[in-house]
Design a protein around this motif. Structure first.
Motif, PDB file in Angstrom:
ATOM      1  N   LYS A 212      18.080  14.024  -5.145  1.00 40.14           N
ATOM      2  CA  LYS A 212      16.636  14.178  -5.026  1.00 40.14           C
ATOM      3  C   LYS A 212      15.930  12.907  -5.475  1.00 40.14           C
ATOM      4  CE  LYS A 212      16.063  16.245  -9.626  1.00 40.14           C
ATOM      5  NZ  LYS A 212      15.632  17.444 -10.365  1.00 40.14           N
ATOM      6  N   CYS A 213      14.701  12.743  -4.982  1.00 42.95           N
ATOM      7  CA  CYS A 213      13.846  11.632  -5.381  1.00 42.95           C
ATOM      8  C   CYS A 213      12.414  12.125  -5.514  1.00 42.95           C
ATOM      9  CB  CYS A 213      13.897  10.511  -4.341  1.00 42.95           C
ATOM     10  SG  CYS A 213      15.404   9.524  -4.394  1.00 42.95           S
ATOM     11  N   ASP A 214      11.593  11.336  -6.180  1.00 40.96           N
ATOM     12  CA  ASP A 214      10.173  11.653  -6.298  1.00 40.96           C
ATOM     13  C   ASP A 214       9.402  11.237  -5.055  1.00 40.96           C
ATOM     14  OD1 ASP A 214      10.388  12.477  -9.088  1.00 40.96           O
ATOM     15  OD2 ASP A 214      10.668  10.342  -9.516  1.00 40.96           O
ATOM     16  N   VAL A 215       9.819  10.121  -4.458  1.00 38.95           N
ATOM     17  CA  VAL A 215       9.111   9.556  -3.312  1.00 38.95           C
ATOM     18  C   VAL A 215      10.138   9.195  -2.245  1.00 38.95           C
ATOM     19  CG1 VAL A 215       7.580   7.721  -2.482  1.00 38.95           C
ATOM     20  CG2 VAL A 215       7.316   8.600  -4.813  1.00 38.95           C
ATOM     21  N   ALA A 216       9.887   9.614  -1.013  1.00 39.12           N
ATOM     22  CA  ALA A 216      10.721   9.208   0.125  1.00 39.12           C
ATOM     23  C   ALA A 216       9.830   8.463   1.108  1.00 39.12           C
ATOM     24  CB  ALA A 216      11.368  10.414   0.792  1.00 39.12           C
ATOM     25  N   MET A 217      10.227   7.255   1.455  1.00 39.81           N
ATOM     26  CA  MET A 217       9.449   6.420   2.367  1.00 39.81           C
ATOM     27  C   MET A 217      10.248   6.235   3.649  1.00 39.81           C
ATOM     28  SD  MET A 217       7.923   3.654  -0.287  1.00 39.81           S
ATOM     29  CE  MET A 217       6.561   3.409   0.812  1.00 39.81           C
ATOM     30  N   ASP A 218       9.748   6.808   4.734  1.00 36.82           N
ATOM     31  CA  ASP A 218      10.474   6.815   5.999  1.00 36.82           C
ATOM     32  C   ASP A 218       9.905   5.732   6.913  1.00 36.82           C
ATOM     33  OD1 ASP A 218      11.857   7.318   8.294  1.00 36.82           O
ATOM     34  OD2 ASP A 218      11.203   9.385   8.527  1.00 36.82           O
TER      35      ASP A 218
ATOM     36  N   CYS B 288       4.481   5.574 -14.529  1.00 33.80           N
ATOM     37  CA  CYS B 288       5.510   6.521 -14.934  1.00 33.80           C
ATOM     38  C   CYS B 288       6.794   6.184 -14.188  1.00 33.80           C
ATOM     39  CB  CYS B 288       5.088   7.962 -14.658  1.00 33.80           C
ATOM     40  SG  CYS B 288       4.774   8.318 -12.912  1.00 33.80           S
ATOM     41  N   LYS B 289       7.897   6.696 -14.694  1.00 34.78           N
ATOM     42  CA  LYS B 289       9.196   6.423 -14.078  1.00 34.78           C
ATOM     43  C   LYS B 289       9.333   7.229 -12.800  1.00 34.78           C
ATOM     44  CE  LYS B 289      13.334   4.573 -14.075  1.00 34.78           C
ATOM     45  NZ  LYS B 289      13.531   3.127 -13.928  1.00 34.78           N
ATOM     46  N   ARG B 290       9.670   6.563 -11.703  1.00 35.48           N
ATOM     47  CA  ARG B 290       9.797   7.239 -10.412  1.00 35.48           C
ATOM     48  C   ARG B 290      11.148   6.896  -9.800  1.00 35.48           C
ATOM     49  NH1 ARG B 290       5.955  10.907  -9.144  1.00 35.48           N
ATOM     50  NH2 ARG B 290       5.132  10.094  -7.190  1.00 35.48           N
ATOM     51  N   THR B 291      11.659   7.811  -8.971  1.00 36.81           N
ATOM     52  CA  THR B 291      12.822   7.524  -8.141  1.00 36.81           C
ATOM     53  C   THR B 291      12.350   7.502  -6.693  1.00 36.81           C
ATOM     54  OG1 THR B 291      13.373   9.879  -8.086  1.00 36.81           O
ATOM     55  CG2 THR B 291      14.520   8.518  -9.703  1.00 36.81           C
ATOM     56  N   VAL B 292      12.793   6.499  -5.962  1.00 34.75           N
ATOM     57  CA  VAL B 292      12.278   6.236  -4.619  1.00 34.75           C
ATOM     58  C   VAL B 292      13.441   6.084  -3.652  1.00 34.75           C
ATOM     59  CG1 VAL B 292      10.947   4.631  -3.183  1.00 34.75           C
ATOM     60  CG2 VAL B 292      10.238   5.070  -5.534  1.00 34.75           C
TER      61      VAL B 292
ATOM     62  N   LYS C 101       0.829  -1.212   0.000  1.00 40.83           N
ATOM     63  CA  LYS C 101       0.000   0.000   0.000  1.00 40.83           C
ATOM     64  C   LYS C 101       0.859   1.257   0.000  1.00 40.83           C
ATOM     65  CE  LYS C 101      -3.379   2.753   2.469  1.00 40.83           C
ATOM     66  NZ  LYS C 101      -4.273   2.910   3.629  1.00 40.83           N
ATOM     67  N   PHE C 102       1.902   1.273   0.845  1.00 36.48           N
ATOM     68  CA  PHE C 102       2.725   2.473   0.962  1.00 36.48           C
ATOM     69  C   PHE C 102       3.402   2.806  -0.372  1.00 36.48           C
ATOM     70  CE2 PHE C 102       3.579   1.477   5.752  1.00 36.48           C
ATOM     71  CZ  PHE C 102       2.230   1.681   6.013  1.00 36.48           C
ATOM     72  N   VAL C 103       3.903   1.776  -1.054  1.00 42.06           N
ATOM     73  CA  VAL C 103       4.617   2.004  -2.313  1.00 42.06           C
ATOM     74  C   VAL C 103       3.651   2.331  -3.449  1.00 42.06           C
ATOM     75  CG1 VAL C 103       6.078   0.946  -4.079  1.00 42.06           C
ATOM     76  CG2 VAL C 103       6.576   0.555  -1.662  1.00 42.06           C
ATOM     77  N   VAL C 104       2.665   1.462  -3.650  1.00 43.73           N
ATOM     78  CA  VAL C 104       1.835   1.540  -4.850  1.00 43.73           C
ATOM     79  C   VAL C 104       0.732   2.588  -4.721  1.00 43.73           C
ATOM     80  CG1 VAL C 104       0.308   0.231  -6.382  1.00 43.73           C
ATOM     81  CG2 VAL C 104       2.344  -0.853  -5.423  1.00 43.73           C
ATOM     82  N   ARG C 105      -0.018   2.547  -3.646  1.00 44.15           N
ATOM     83  CA  ARG C 105      -1.188   3.435  -3.545  1.00 44.15           C
ATOM     84  C   ARG C 105      -0.846   4.777  -2.906  1.00 44.15           C
ATOM     85  NH1 ARG C 105      -5.858   2.309  -1.240  1.00 44.15           N
ATOM     86  NH2 ARG C 105      -5.399   0.519   0.086  1.00 44.15           N
ATOM     87  N   SER C 106      -0.007   4.776  -1.867  1.00 45.62           N
ATOM     88  CA  SER C 106       0.353   6.051  -1.240  1.00 45.62           C
ATOM     89  C   SER C 106       1.456   6.764  -2.019  1.00 45.62           C
ATOM     90  CB  SER C 106       0.803   5.815   0.208  1.00 45.62           C
ATOM     91  OG  SER C 106      -0.222   5.203   0.957  1.00 45.62           O
ATOM     92  N   GLY C 107       2.430   6.000  -2.492  1.00 44.60           N
ATOM     93  CA  GLY C 107       3.551   6.609  -3.199  1.00 44.60           C
ATOM     94  C   GLY C 107       3.336   6.783  -4.683  1.00 44.60           C
ATOM     95  N   GLY C 108       2.311   6.125  -5.235  1.00 41.57           N
ATOM     96  CA  GLY C 108       2.050   6.240  -6.666  1.00 41.57           C
ATOM     97  C   GLY C 108       3.064   5.536  -7.532  1.00 41.57           C
ATOM     98  N   VAL C 109       3.781   4.570  -6.960  1.00 44.45           N
ATOM     99  CA  VAL C 109       4.785   3.814  -7.720  1.00 44.45           C
ATOM    100  C   VAL C 109       4.097   2.552  -8.242  1.00 44.45           C
ATOM    101  CG1 VAL C 109       7.065   2.743  -7.652  1.00 44.45           C
ATOM    102  CG2 VAL C 109       6.571   4.709  -6.193  1.00 44.45           C
ATOM    103  N   ASP C 110       3.473   2.682  -9.401  1.00 45.15           N
ATOM    104  CA  ASP C 110       2.670   1.582  -9.935  1.00 45.15           C
ATOM    105  C   ASP C 110       3.020   1.220 -11.368  1.00 45.15           C
ATOM    106  OD1 ASP C 110       1.755   3.804 -11.248  1.00 45.15           O
ATOM    107  OD2 ASP C 110      -0.288   3.714 -10.457  1.00 45.15           O
ATOM    108  N   GLY C 111       4.124   1.738 -11.862  1.00 41.59           N
ATOM    109  CA  GLY C 111       4.551   1.436 -13.220  1.00 41.59           C
ATOM    110  C   GLY C 111       3.988   2.366 -14.267  1.00 41.59           C
TER     111      GLY C 111
END
Length: 338
Positions: A222-228, A159-163, A147-157
């Motif tokens: 820099k990154c698009d998404v930071a997960m702490d 678009c290209k993201r840096t995490v 959930k944190f990656v895909v739905r909260s972070g929007g990392v679902d393939g």
């Protein structure tokens, strides 16, 4: 039956061989526990004395249905392995406690036992090839990481993201794999060299110590998404700094996911959010669809959690290892030989 019971004020769980086997009520099923994960939430309940009465802990459960209560329309095969949703979609806050507490091992007896009663619609069939230990991990760490990656972070393939994943622990090491699976460029940060090595093995492009990350940030990293997944003041500030560097790439959509539970107060100003176009998200537990999705990733081998299993009777030693930071990945307890 054998059960590990929490008693308020005790740092150790009481191991009992005379705990009564529960009887499923209307809409419930009795599950023979195949595996149950040990989690930092369990330590929060024990050390924080968050539960006011004796309770069998354990909310990360997989097992087999052995009996159904009244009003259960579905027929369950005794040979089908199920993962148990730790938080029911209709859980409610009550008596001053959040809905999080309306779950096995918190609001009612959990899976540190031979048997547990849960609602029938908490059960998710486990795909072939996924072990009981992995199914248990999916029921909390896996579903949340997804959930944190895909739905909260929007990392679902899409678009290209840096995490950036800060804290490569029980959830963080799965977040690394899930983000990489969906095509993100993944960076990781952890104090432990062995955790950084795990991150690199599981798909991270680079892995930094906290000091190395600070130097990278000064250089414009820099990154698009930071997960702490640590969620302390220092890691929160580092995550904000990584995302602030995105300001000059406007209209970027930088997202900070606060994925760890902490007693520390984390602070931000409107300059962090409005001026830097920063979204700060504090997600909680995932959905039934999230658990089904992460189980499929396990079944395909796209995500392989680092898991160690121990007999349930060793639960107190396992919890002490968690307290001492001596756990890499996830730990699962298996009942049966007590």
């Amino acid at each position: 039956m054998f059960a590990a019971q929490y008693n308020p004020g005790d740092a150790q769980l009481t191991l009992r061989t005379d705990y009564p086997v529960p009887t499923p009520g209307p809409g419930q099923v009795l599950v023979k526990v195949a595996a149950c994960g040990a989690c930092h939430s369990d330590l929060a309940f024990i050390d924080g004395r968050a539960i006011p009465c004796p309770r069998v802990l354990g909310h990360e459960i997989s097992g087999y249905v052995v009996k159904a209560g009244d009003e259960v329309a579905e027929t369950f095969s005794p040979t089908t392995l199920y993962a148990v949703l730790a938080i029911h979609p209709h859980s409610q806050s009550r008596d001053g406690f959040p809905a999080l507490f309306d779950s096995p091992g918190a609001g009612y007896d959990g899976g540190f036992a031979d048997y547990v009663c849960v609602r029938a619609d908490q059960l998710i069939p486990v795909p072939e090839g996924v072990s009981p230990e992995l199914a248990a991990v999916a029921a909390d760490a896996g579903i949340n990481a997804y959930k944190f990656v895909v739905r909260s972070g929007g990392v679902d393939g899409s678009c290209k993201r840096t995490v950036l994943v800060i804290g490569v622990g029980g959830l963080g090491h799965q977040a690394v794999q899930i983000a990489a699976h969906f095509g993100a460029t993944v960076y990781a940060c952890d104090l432990k060299p062995e955790a950084r090595a795990v991150a690199l093995r599981l798909g991270a492009t680079e892995a930094f110590s906290p000091a190395e990350l600070d130097e990278k940030i000064k250089g414009g990293f820099k990154c698009d998404v930071a997960m702490d997944f640590v969620s302390r003041k220092a890691t929160f500030e580092a995550a904000k700094s990584v995302l602030r560097n995105n300001f000059y790439s406007f209209p970027a959509d930088p997202r900070l996911i606060i994925a760890g539970m902490t007693a520390e107060t984390l602070e931000f100003s409107t300059m962090d959010t409005l001026a830097y176009n920063l979204t700060i998200v504090t997600p909680q537990y995932g959905s039934r669809a999230d658990l089904e999705a992460v189980l499929e990733l396990y079944a395909k081998g796209a995500v392989t959690p680092v898991v160690a299993s121990y007999p349930l009777k060793e639960v107190n030693r396992v919890l002490d290892d968690l307290r001492g930071g001596r756990v890499l990945g996830r730990i699962v307890l298996v009942p049966g030989d007590e």
